[in-house]
Design a protein around this motif. Structure first.
Motif, PDB file in Angstrom:
ATOM      1  N   GLY A 185       8.213   5.377  -6.372  1.00  0.00           N
ATOM      2  CA  GLY A 185       9.341   5.124  -7.252  1.00  0.00           C
ATOM      3  C   GLY A 185       9.110   5.512  -8.698  1.00  0.00           C
ATOM      4  O   GLY A 185       8.003   5.853  -9.128  1.00  0.00           O
ATOM      5  N   THR A 186      10.186   5.438  -9.463  1.00  0.00           N
ATOM      6  CA  THR A 186      10.191   5.917 -10.848  1.00  0.00           C
ATOM      7  C   THR A 186       9.294   5.104 -11.760  1.00  0.00           C
ATOM      8  O   THR A 186       8.583   5.656 -12.613  1.00  0.00           O
ATOM      9  CB  THR A 186      11.635   5.901 -11.392  1.00  0.00           C
ATOM     10  OG1 THR A 186      12.455   6.726 -10.557  1.00  0.00           O
ATOM     11  CG2 THR A 186      11.699   6.422 -12.816  1.00  0.00           C
ATOM     12  N   GLU A 187       9.314   3.776 -11.610  1.00  0.00           N
ATOM     13  CA  GLU A 187       8.552   2.934 -12.533  1.00  0.00           C
ATOM     14  C   GLU A 187       7.052   3.229 -12.444  1.00  0.00           C
ATOM     15  O   GLU A 187       6.377   3.372 -13.470  1.00  0.00           O
ATOM     16  CB  GLU A 187       8.811   1.461 -12.252  1.00  0.00           C
ATOM     17  CG  GLU A 187       8.190   0.537 -13.281  1.00  0.00           C
ATOM     18  CD  GLU A 187       8.599  -0.909 -13.096  1.00  0.00           C
ATOM     19  OE1 GLU A 187       8.530  -1.659 -14.079  1.00  0.00           O
ATOM     20  OE2 GLU A 187       8.973  -1.289 -11.967  1.00  0.00           O
ATOM     21  N   VAL A 188       6.522   3.339 -11.225  1.00  0.00           N
ATOM     22  CA  VAL A 188       5.101   3.633 -11.064  1.00  0.00           C
ATOM     23  C   VAL A 188       4.786   5.017 -11.627  1.00  0.00           C
ATOM     24  O   VAL A 188       3.767   5.210 -12.297  1.00  0.00           O
ATOM     25  CB  VAL A 188       4.694   3.543  -9.579  1.00  0.00           C
ATOM     26  CG1 VAL A 188       3.242   3.971  -9.392  1.00  0.00           C
ATOM     27  CG2 VAL A 188       4.881   2.127  -9.057  1.00  0.00           C
ATOM     28  N   ALA A 189       5.658   6.003 -11.357  1.00  0.00           N
ATOM     29  CA  ALA A 189       5.436   7.357 -11.872  1.00  0.00           C
ATOM     30  C   ALA A 189       5.482   7.387 -13.396  1.00  0.00           C
ATOM     31  O   ALA A 189       4.683   8.073 -14.040  1.00  0.00           O
ATOM     32  CB  ALA A 189       6.474   8.317 -11.296  1.00  0.00           C
ATOM     33  N   ASN A 190       6.410   6.633 -13.978  1.00  0.00           N
ATOM     34  CA  ASN A 190       6.501   6.599 -15.435  1.00  0.00           C
ATOM     35  C   ASN A 190       5.248   5.974 -16.055  1.00  0.00           C
ATOM     36  O   ASN A 190       4.748   6.437 -17.086  1.00  0.00           O
ATOM     37  CB  ASN A 190       7.740   5.828 -15.872  1.00  0.00           C
ATOM     38  CG  ASN A 190       9.021   6.602 -15.634  1.00  0.00           C
ATOM     39  OD1 ASN A 190       8.989   7.780 -15.292  1.00  0.00           O
ATOM     40  ND2 ASN A 190      10.147   5.947 -15.804  1.00  0.00           N
ATOM     41  N   HIS A 191       4.732   4.918 -15.437  1.00  0.00           N
ATOM     42  CA  HIS A 191       3.504   4.309 -15.935  1.00  0.00           C
ATOM     43  C   HIS A 191       2.336   5.303 -15.840  1.00  0.00           C
ATOM     44  O   HIS A 191       1.502   5.395 -16.755  1.00  0.00           O
ATOM     45  CB  HIS A 191       3.174   3.047 -15.141  1.00  0.00           C
ATOM     46  CG  HIS A 191       3.936   1.836 -15.593  1.00  0.00           C
ATOM     47  ND1 HIS A 191       3.811   1.297 -16.857  1.00  0.00           N
ATOM     48  CD2 HIS A 191       4.848   1.060 -14.947  1.00  0.00           C
ATOM     49  CE1 HIS A 191       4.602   0.241 -16.971  1.00  0.00           C
ATOM     50  NE2 HIS A 191       5.235   0.082 -15.833  1.00  0.00           N
ATOM     51  N   ALA A 192       2.279   6.047 -14.726  1.00  0.00           N
ATOM     52  CA  ALA A 192       1.215   7.045 -14.567  1.00  0.00           C
ATOM     53  C   ALA A 192       1.334   8.129 -15.640  1.00  0.00           C
ATOM     54  O   ALA A 192       0.329   8.574 -16.213  1.00  0.00           O
ATOM     55  CB  ALA A 192       1.277   7.667 -13.178  1.00  0.00           C
ATOM     56  N   ALA A 193       2.564   8.564 -15.918  1.00  0.00           N
ATOM     57  CA  ALA A 193       2.776   9.580 -16.954  1.00  0.00           C
ATOM     58  C   ALA A 193       2.318   9.077 -18.310  1.00  0.00           C
ATOM     59  O   ALA A 193       1.693   9.818 -19.088  1.00  0.00           O
ATOM     60  CB  ALA A 193       4.247   9.978 -16.996  1.00  0.00           C
ATOM     61  N   ARG A 194       2.607   7.815 -18.607  1.00  0.00           N
ATOM     62  CA  ARG A 194       2.176   7.261 -19.895  1.00  0.00           C
ATOM     63  C   ARG A 194       0.652   7.205 -19.980  1.00  0.00           C
ATOM     64  O   ARG A 194       0.068   7.474 -21.026  1.00  0.00           O
ATOM     65  CB  ARG A 194       2.782   5.871 -20.104  1.00  0.00           C
ATOM     66  CG  ARG A 194       4.247   5.909 -20.528  1.00  0.00           C
ATOM     67  CD  ARG A 194       4.701   4.576 -21.056  1.00  0.00           C
ATOM     68  NE  ARG A 194       4.823   3.567 -20.016  1.00  0.00           N
ATOM     69  CZ  ARG A 194       5.901   3.383 -19.264  1.00  0.00           C
ATOM     70  NH1 ARG A 194       6.957   4.160 -19.432  1.00  0.00           N
ATOM     71  NH2 ARG A 194       5.934   2.436 -18.349  1.00  0.00           N
ATOM     72  N   ARG A 195       0.002   6.848 -18.874  1.00  0.00           N
ATOM     73  CA  ARG A 195      -1.463   6.837 -18.869  1.00  0.00           C
ATOM     74  C   ARG A 195      -2.024   8.231 -19.141  1.00  0.00           C
ATOM     75  O   ARG A 195      -3.062   8.384 -19.789  1.00  0.00           O
ATOM     76  CB  ARG A 195      -1.979   6.343 -17.512  1.00  0.00           C
ATOM     77  CG  ARG A 195      -1.927   4.843 -17.315  1.00  0.00           C
ATOM     78  CD  ARG A 195      -2.491   4.457 -15.946  1.00  0.00           C
ATOM     79  NE  ARG A 195      -2.513   3.026 -15.766  1.00  0.00           N
ATOM     80  CZ  ARG A 195      -3.503   2.228 -16.139  1.00  0.00           C
ATOM     81  NH1 ARG A 195      -4.567   2.757 -16.718  1.00  0.00           N
ATOM     82  NH2 ARG A 195      -3.456   0.921 -15.948  1.00  0.00           N
ATOM     83  N   CYS A 196      -1.347   9.241 -18.634  1.00  0.00           N
ATOM     84  CA  CYS A 196      -1.817  10.625 -18.788  1.00  0.00           C
ATOM     85  C   CYS A 196      -1.275  11.286 -20.055  1.00  0.00           C
ATOM     86  O   CYS A 196      -1.599  12.448 -20.333  1.00  0.00           O
ATOM     87  CB  CYS A 196      -1.408  11.447 -17.563  1.00  0.00           C
ATOM     88  SG  CYS A 196      -2.164  10.880 -16.019  1.00  0.00           S
ATOM     89  N   VAL A 197      -0.419  10.581 -20.780  1.00  0.00           N
ATOM     90  CA  VAL A 197       0.174  11.078 -22.029  1.00  0.00           C
ATOM     91  C   VAL A 197       0.908  12.396 -21.786  1.00  0.00           C
ATOM     92  O   VAL A 197       0.682  13.401 -22.464  1.00  0.00           O
ATOM     93  CB  VAL A 197      -0.885  11.229 -23.151  1.00  0.00           C
ATOM     94  CG1 VAL A 197      -0.212  11.273 -24.521  1.00  0.00           C
ATOM     95  CG2 VAL A 197      -1.880  10.080 -23.126  1.00  0.00           C
TER      96      VAL A 197
END
Length: 325
Positions: A185-197
């Motif tokens: 889902g989107t929320e997990v992907a968005n958190h991963a994107a933030r971790r990876c900047v």
């Protein structure tokens, strides 16, 4: 490293001449996907055809912990790009590698390539009559070697169900984020994107590169207007209003917007609204009518139509999938 109990097993298959960035992308991006307790959702390991070292395109050696046996139990097998070798020059692949990939696909594993890793999948016969992506600079060579593949040299990545391929360099990051979004889902992907900047979303069909020159340093950008628009997705924003906020003519704004994002303002706005709707469906219990209003689609009918076009399922089905998970 704490793994989630149901962690998805990923085998990254490194061949000779492997591209270092492509090799590290799955571990970095998929490894950033966490559950509510902070446990990793993907267990990622690297293998080579013999279990021994391979030499990268950057002239360092990769020392793996596994051989091809890792592909026998993996849920997903990722083939990073290569800058040399028979798949790029002769249209062939090591028979053991080809057999391992076909066997993994045959038992239902998801097969993924980054950049010129698609040459390996094509040489193994997995891309015949399928759409596929690769780095645009290698598209002519790819067509010559693999005429049965429906190559699209312009897109960032292609999701063809159980086989996914991407263009080069940063497109591998986009594809890994897409995989997380598809799985969790989107929320997990968005958190991963933030971790990876990195940006959380670039659509697969977005162009690999633009033919317009990059704006000069110091030129007025469209980023403030994009931020302004994101805070007003529930409003009926127009191109003229966005250009007015940026203090540009519509023509100049549209040109600069494409240069900076790779998409038209209308396409970008639609992507943001779909992404907002997905997040609301995943994380709230509000009705579909309210989701449609908050994400800027106005009506449930408009939301359902766009979801069917963009995601392939109705909003209620999407919600059941990810709320249930």
């Amino acid at each position: 490293m704490v793994l989630a109990p149901d962690a998805h097993r990923v085998a990254v298959l490194a061949l000779d001449h492997v591209v270092g960035l492509d090799l590290g992308t799955p571990a970095q991006v998929l490894g950033a996907a966490r559950d509510a307790t902070g446990a990793r959702r993907y267990a990622i390991d690297t293998c080579t055809p013999t279990g021994g070292p391979v030499r990268s395109a950057a002239r360092f050696q990769v020392l793996p912990d596994h051989g091809l046996e890792l592909t026998e139990t993996a849920d997903t097998v990722v083939v990073p790009g290569i800058h040399g070798g028979p798949p790029l020059t002769e249209g062939t692949v090591d028979p053991a590698v080809g057999e391992a990939l076909r066997a993994a696909h045959g038992r239902g594993a998801r097969i993924v390539s980054i950049c010129t890793g698609s040459f390996v999948l094509a040489a193994a016969g997995l891309l015949d009559d399928r759409p596929a992506a690769t780095h645009w600079a290698h598209s002519d060579a790819f067509r010559t070697l693999y005429p049965k593949v429906k190559l699209d040299p312009d897109v960032l990545f292609i999701d063809d169900g159980e086989i996914l391929t991407s263009a080069g360099v940063a497109a591998g990051i986009d594809l890994c984020l897409h995989i997380i979004r598809r799985d969790h889902g989107t929320e997990v992907a968005n958190h991963a994107a933030r971790r990876c900047v990195v940006p959380p979303w670039r659509e697969g069909g977005q162009a690999q590169y633009t033919e317009h020159p990059v704006p000069e340093i110091g030129a007025t950008g469209t980023a403030p207007t994009r931020e302004w628009a994101l805070a007003r997705l529930d409003e009926p924003l127009t191109l003229r209003e966005m250009a007015g906020h940026a203090r540009m003519s519509v023509r100049t704004f549209t040109r600069r917007f494409r240069e900076e994002t790779g998409a038209s303002p209308a396409r970008w706005l639609l992507q943001q609204r779909v992404d907002r709707a997905r997040l609301l469906l995943e994380t709230t219990d509000i009705g579909v009518d309210q989701v449609a209003r908050r994400s800027g689609f106005g009506t449930a009918a408009a939301l359902r139509q766009q979801f069917q076009l963009s995601i392939g399922v109705p909003p209620t089905t999407y919600r059941r999938t990810f709320r249930g998970a």
